[in-house]
Design a protein around this motif. Structure first.
Motif, PDB file in Angstrom:
ATOM      1  N   ALA A 205      -1.356  -6.556 -10.189  1.00 36.67           N
ATOM      2  CA  ALA A 205      -2.633  -5.862 -10.038  1.00 36.67           C
ATOM      3  C   ALA A 205      -2.395  -4.574  -9.260  1.00 36.67           C
ATOM      4  O   ALA A 205      -1.542  -4.529  -8.365  1.00 36.67           O
ATOM      5  CB  ALA A 205      -3.654  -6.738  -9.318  1.00 36.67           C
ATOM      6  N   GLN A 206      -3.142  -3.543  -9.614  1.00 32.46           N
ATOM      7  CA  GLN A 206      -2.951  -2.248  -8.961  1.00 32.46           C
ATOM      8  C   GLN A 206      -4.233  -1.426  -9.046  1.00 32.46           C
ATOM      9  O   GLN A 206      -4.918  -1.441 -10.060  1.00 32.46           O
ATOM     10  CB  GLN A 206      -1.815  -1.470  -9.619  1.00 32.46           C
ATOM     11  CG  GLN A 206      -1.462  -0.150  -8.941  1.00 32.46           C
ATOM     12  CD  GLN A 206      -0.381   0.617  -9.678  1.00 32.46           C
ATOM     13  OE1 GLN A 206      -0.681   1.389 -10.578  1.00 32.46           O
ATOM     14  NE2 GLN A 206       0.874   0.373  -9.320  1.00 32.46           N
ATOM     15  N   GLU A 207      -4.545  -0.710  -7.965  1.00 31.13           N
ATOM     16  CA  GLU A 207      -5.621   0.273  -7.993  1.00 31.13           C
ATOM     17  C   GLU A 207      -4.999   1.647  -7.775  1.00 31.13           C
ATOM     18  O   GLU A 207      -4.033   1.790  -7.022  1.00 31.13           O
ATOM     19  CB  GLU A 207      -6.656  -0.005  -6.910  1.00 31.13           C
ATOM     20  CG  GLU A 207      -7.907   0.861  -7.056  1.00 31.13           C
ATOM     21  CD  GLU A 207      -8.988   0.521  -6.060  1.00 31.13           C
ATOM     22  OE1 GLU A 207     -10.155   0.400  -6.474  1.00 31.13           O
ATOM     23  OE2 GLU A 207      -8.674   0.385  -4.860  1.00 31.13           O
TER      24      GLU A 207
ATOM     25  N   TYR B 133       0.850  -1.190   0.000  1.00 33.12           N
ATOM     26  CA  TYR B 133       0.000   0.000   0.000  1.00 33.12           C
ATOM     27  C   TYR B 133       0.886   1.241   0.000  1.00 33.12           C
ATOM     28  O   TYR B 133       1.779   1.371   0.837  1.00 33.12           O
ATOM     29  CB  TYR B 133      -0.913   0.034   1.225  1.00 33.12           C
ATOM     30  CG  TYR B 133      -2.152  -0.823   1.075  1.00 33.12           C
ATOM     31  CD1 TYR B 133      -3.294  -0.330   0.439  1.00 33.12           C
ATOM     32  CD2 TYR B 133      -2.170  -2.128   1.555  1.00 33.12           C
ATOM     33  CE1 TYR B 133      -4.423  -1.113   0.287  1.00 33.12           C
ATOM     34  CE2 TYR B 133      -3.298  -2.923   1.404  1.00 33.12           C
ATOM     35  CZ  TYR B 133      -4.421  -2.413   0.768  1.00 33.12           C
ATOM     36  OH  TYR B 133      -5.533  -3.199   0.610  1.00 33.12           O
ATOM     37  N   PHE B 134       0.607   2.147  -0.951  1.00 35.14           N
ATOM     38  CA  PHE B 134       1.265   3.448  -0.958  1.00 35.14           C
ATOM     39  C   PHE B 134       0.489   4.373  -0.020  1.00 35.14           C
ATOM     40  O   PHE B 134      -0.727   4.539  -0.168  1.00 35.14           O
ATOM     41  CB  PHE B 134       1.274   4.044  -2.366  1.00 35.14           C
ATOM     42  CG  PHE B 134       2.048   3.217  -3.363  1.00 35.14           C
ATOM     43  CD1 PHE B 134       3.428   3.236  -3.376  1.00 35.14           C
ATOM     44  CD2 PHE B 134       1.390   2.430  -4.294  1.00 35.14           C
ATOM     45  CE1 PHE B 134       4.148   2.493  -4.297  1.00 35.14           C
ATOM     46  CE2 PHE B 134       2.089   1.670  -5.219  1.00 35.14           C
ATOM     47  CZ  PHE B 134       3.475   1.696  -5.213  1.00 35.14           C
ATOM     48  N   ILE B 135       1.168   4.966   0.940  1.00 35.72           N
ATOM     49  CA  ILE B 135       0.497   5.756   1.967  1.00 35.72           C
ATOM     50  C   ILE B 135       0.753   7.252   1.783  1.00 35.72           C
ATOM     51  O   ILE B 135      -0.166   8.067   1.899  1.00 35.72           O
ATOM     52  CB  ILE B 135       0.963   5.302   3.363  1.00 35.72           C
ATOM     53  CG1 ILE B 135       0.634   3.811   3.554  1.00 35.72           C
ATOM     54  CG2 ILE B 135       0.307   6.136   4.459  1.00 35.72           C
ATOM     55  CD1 ILE B 135       1.245   3.202   4.785  1.00 35.72           C
ATOM     56  N   ARG B 136       1.982   7.606   1.488  1.00 39.85           N
ATOM     57  CA  ARG B 136       2.344   9.008   1.245  1.00 39.85           C
ATOM     58  C   ARG B 136       3.333   9.074   0.079  1.00 39.85           C
ATOM     59  O   ARG B 136       4.041   8.098  -0.191  1.00 39.85           O
ATOM     60  CB  ARG B 136       3.003   9.639   2.486  1.00 39.85           C
ATOM     61  CG  ARG B 136       2.081   9.785   3.677  1.00 39.85           C
ATOM     62  CD  ARG B 136       2.825  10.374   4.877  1.00 39.85           C
ATOM     63  NE  ARG B 136       1.929  10.599   6.006  1.00 39.85           N
ATOM     64  CZ  ARG B 136       1.636   9.672   6.916  1.00 39.85           C
ATOM     65  NH1 ARG B 136       2.202   8.451   6.823  1.00 39.85           N
ATOM     66  NH2 ARG B 136       0.804   9.942   7.899  1.00 39.85           N
ATOM     67  N   ALA B 137       3.353  10.219  -0.582  1.00 39.04           N
ATOM     68  CA  ALA B 137       4.344  10.419  -1.647  1.00 39.04           C
ATOM     69  C   ALA B 137       5.741  10.439  -1.040  1.00 39.04           C
ATOM     70  O   ALA B 137       5.966  11.029   0.018  1.00 39.04           O
ATOM     71  CB  ALA B 137       4.070  11.735  -2.377  1.00 39.04           C
ATOM     72  N   GLY B 138       6.689   9.799  -1.716  1.00 39.85           N
ATOM     73  CA  GLY B 138       8.061   9.762  -1.241  1.00 39.85           C
ATOM     74  C   GLY B 138       8.831  11.013  -1.624  1.00 39.85           C
ATOM     75  O   GLY B 138       8.636  11.575  -2.702  1.00 39.85           O
TER      76      GLY B 138
ATOM     77  N   HIS C 244      -0.421  -2.083  -4.757  1.00 42.91           N
ATOM     78  CA  HIS C 244       0.294  -2.799  -5.817  1.00 42.91           C
ATOM     79  C   HIS C 244       0.516  -4.233  -5.350  1.00 42.91           C
ATOM     80  O   HIS C 244       0.996  -4.457  -4.233  1.00 42.91           O
ATOM     81  CB  HIS C 244       1.639  -2.122  -6.073  1.00 42.91           C
ATOM     82  CG  HIS C 244       2.325  -2.553  -7.332  1.00 42.91           C
ATOM     83  ND1 HIS C 244       2.164  -1.912  -8.540  1.00 42.91           N
ATOM     84  CD2 HIS C 244       3.190  -3.577  -7.566  1.00 42.91           C
ATOM     85  CE1 HIS C 244       2.909  -2.499  -9.462  1.00 42.91           C
ATOM     86  NE2 HIS C 244       3.544  -3.526  -8.893  1.00 42.91           N
ATOM     87  N   ALA C 245       0.153  -5.171  -6.196  1.00 46.86           N
ATOM     88  CA  ALA C 245       0.376  -6.592  -5.889  1.00 46.86           C
ATOM     89  C   ALA C 245       1.135  -7.236  -7.045  1.00 46.86           C
ATOM     90  O   ALA C 245       0.878  -6.931  -8.219  1.00 46.86           O
ATOM     91  CB  ALA C 245      -0.947  -7.317  -5.666  1.00 46.86           C
TER      92      ALA C 245
ATOM     93  N   MET D 253       4.319  -3.066   3.191  1.00 48.18           N
ATOM     94  CA  MET D 253       4.284  -4.179   2.252  1.00 48.18           C
ATOM     95  C   MET D 253       4.415  -5.502   2.986  1.00 48.18           C
ATOM     96  O   MET D 253       5.175  -5.614   3.960  1.00 48.18           O
ATOM     97  CB  MET D 253       5.436  -4.053   1.245  1.00 48.18           C
ATOM     98  CG  MET D 253       5.465  -5.108   0.145  1.00 48.18           C
ATOM     99  SD  MET D 253       6.956  -4.996  -0.887  1.00 48.18           S
ATOM    100  CE  MET D 253       8.107  -5.931   0.127  1.00 48.18           C
ATOM    101  N   SER D 254       3.672  -6.491   2.545  1.00 55.86           N
ATOM    102  CA  SER D 254       3.862  -7.869   2.989  1.00 55.86           C
ATOM    103  C   SER D 254       4.419  -8.670   1.824  1.00 55.86           C
ATOM    104  O   SER D 254       3.986  -8.494   0.676  1.00 55.86           O
ATOM    105  CB  SER D 254       2.543  -8.482   3.460  1.00 55.86           C
ATOM    106  OG  SER D 254       2.072  -7.837   4.618  1.00 55.86           O
ATOM    107  N   ALA D 255       5.373  -9.525   2.094  1.00 54.86           N
ATOM    108  CA  ALA D 255       5.962 -10.367   1.057  1.00 54.86           C
ATOM    109  C   ALA D 255       6.056 -11.794   1.575  1.00 54.86           C
ATOM    110  O   ALA D 255       6.336 -12.025   2.752  1.00 54.86           O
ATOM    111  CB  ALA D 255       7.344  -9.860   0.664  1.00 54.86           C
TER     112      ALA D 255
END
Length: 289
Positions: free
Chosen positions: A277-279, A63-68, A231-232, A104-106
């Motif tokens: 896959a991505q939203e 999950y993207f939470i904030r802009a880097g 992002h997955a 992220m989980s991997a």
């Protein structure tokens, strides 16, 4: 090796600060104004891999939470969630300015015996029949403000050939299906873990634009306020990214200010090596009064 390829390989070489704490470079990816999402995913995966032995990653979910912020490093904190008999799980948190920018989980899996099947690679013309990304961007350089031309034309580490290119300044409404060929010649000299990191980086390229195609939109039209939300990525087979790979994408849905995009990555011989896959946010940009 080109300078851009060297920079990317350096980005993927993160520094260990403590047992499960790592630091990665923020600048140098696809975008100069904020950290490219694929870069953060690849570095987070690199951090997870540094805590795992003998097992390749088979999937990641981020999950993207904030802009880097590209002006400072990114800190990656790894949680060793589980070391099981055949599966290993890691959770990675990316931090800047004391706040999470990605989590992220991997999951990592031993190589088991099983049954095989895959969808056939879509038929399309070979890479040499399509113009290079640099050739296309040179075509439009006069349409970009002078102060932004350097960013548009700077060398990229991943060689890209678009199969069905749309003019980004006057895109026509078209099918959501979107394909590119891509490769990185310098990947000839790297191990399979680094191949995974490069693929994780590349998997964020062109994906979200698939959902813009049916609406006649692009990042250059000024109508879209967009960003990746999650992002997955699933790894199916070993990859050798020195060779061409087809990234076949589509967008089955958009609505409520979001779009959903999928991708399949095939090696040149037709092997399905990864799925994506991505939203993302796809909101109408607010016009200045």
């Amino acid at each position: 090796m080109t300078e851009a390829e060297r920079v990317l390989l350096d980005l993927l070489t993160i520094e260990r600060l403590e047992v499960d704490l790592f630091r990665g470079t923020g600048s140098g990816g696809e975008t100069p104004t904020r950290i490219f999402g694929g870069q953060v995913i690849a570095q987070a995966l690199a951090a997870a891999y540094r805590t795992v032995e003998g097992r390749p990653c088979h999937s990641l979910h981020a999950y993207f939470i904030r802009a880097g912020d590209p002006s400072i490093p990114v800190i990656y904190q790894v949680d060793r969630a589980r070391d099981g008999g055949s599966l290993t799980t890691r959770r990675v948190v990316a931090i800047q300015h004391g706040k999470q920018i990605l989590n992220m989980s991997a999951s990592f899996h031993v190589q088991d015996e099983g049954w095989d099947h895959q969808h056939v690679m879509p038929h399309t013309k070979a890479p040499e029949f399509h113009p290079a990304r640099e050739e296309l961007r040179n075509k439009y350089v006069d349409l970009v403000p002078e102060k932004l031309r350097g960013g548009l034309l700077r060398e990229r580490p991943i060689e890209v050939r678009e199969v069905d290119h749309l003019n980004p300044f006057t895109p026509q409404k078209t099918d959501d299906r979107n394909q590119i060929w891509f490769r990185m010649k310098a990947a000839a000299d790297v191990d399979q873990i680094t191949q995974h990191l490069i693929l994780a980086y590349a998997s964020d390229m062109y994906l979200m634009s698939s959902g813009m195609r049916p609406h006649g939109l692009s990042w250059f039209t000024g109508e879209v306020n967009g960003a990746s939300l999650d992002h997955a990525l699933w790894f199916h087979a070993p990859v050798q990214l020195k060779n061409w790979h087809l990234y076949s994408m589509d967008s089955p849905w958009s609505g409520q200010g979001r779009n959903f995009n999928r991708g399949s990555v095939y090696s040149e011989d037709g092997t399905l090596v990864a799925s994506v896959a991505q939203e993302g946010l796809m909101r109408k940009a607010r016009r200045k009064p």
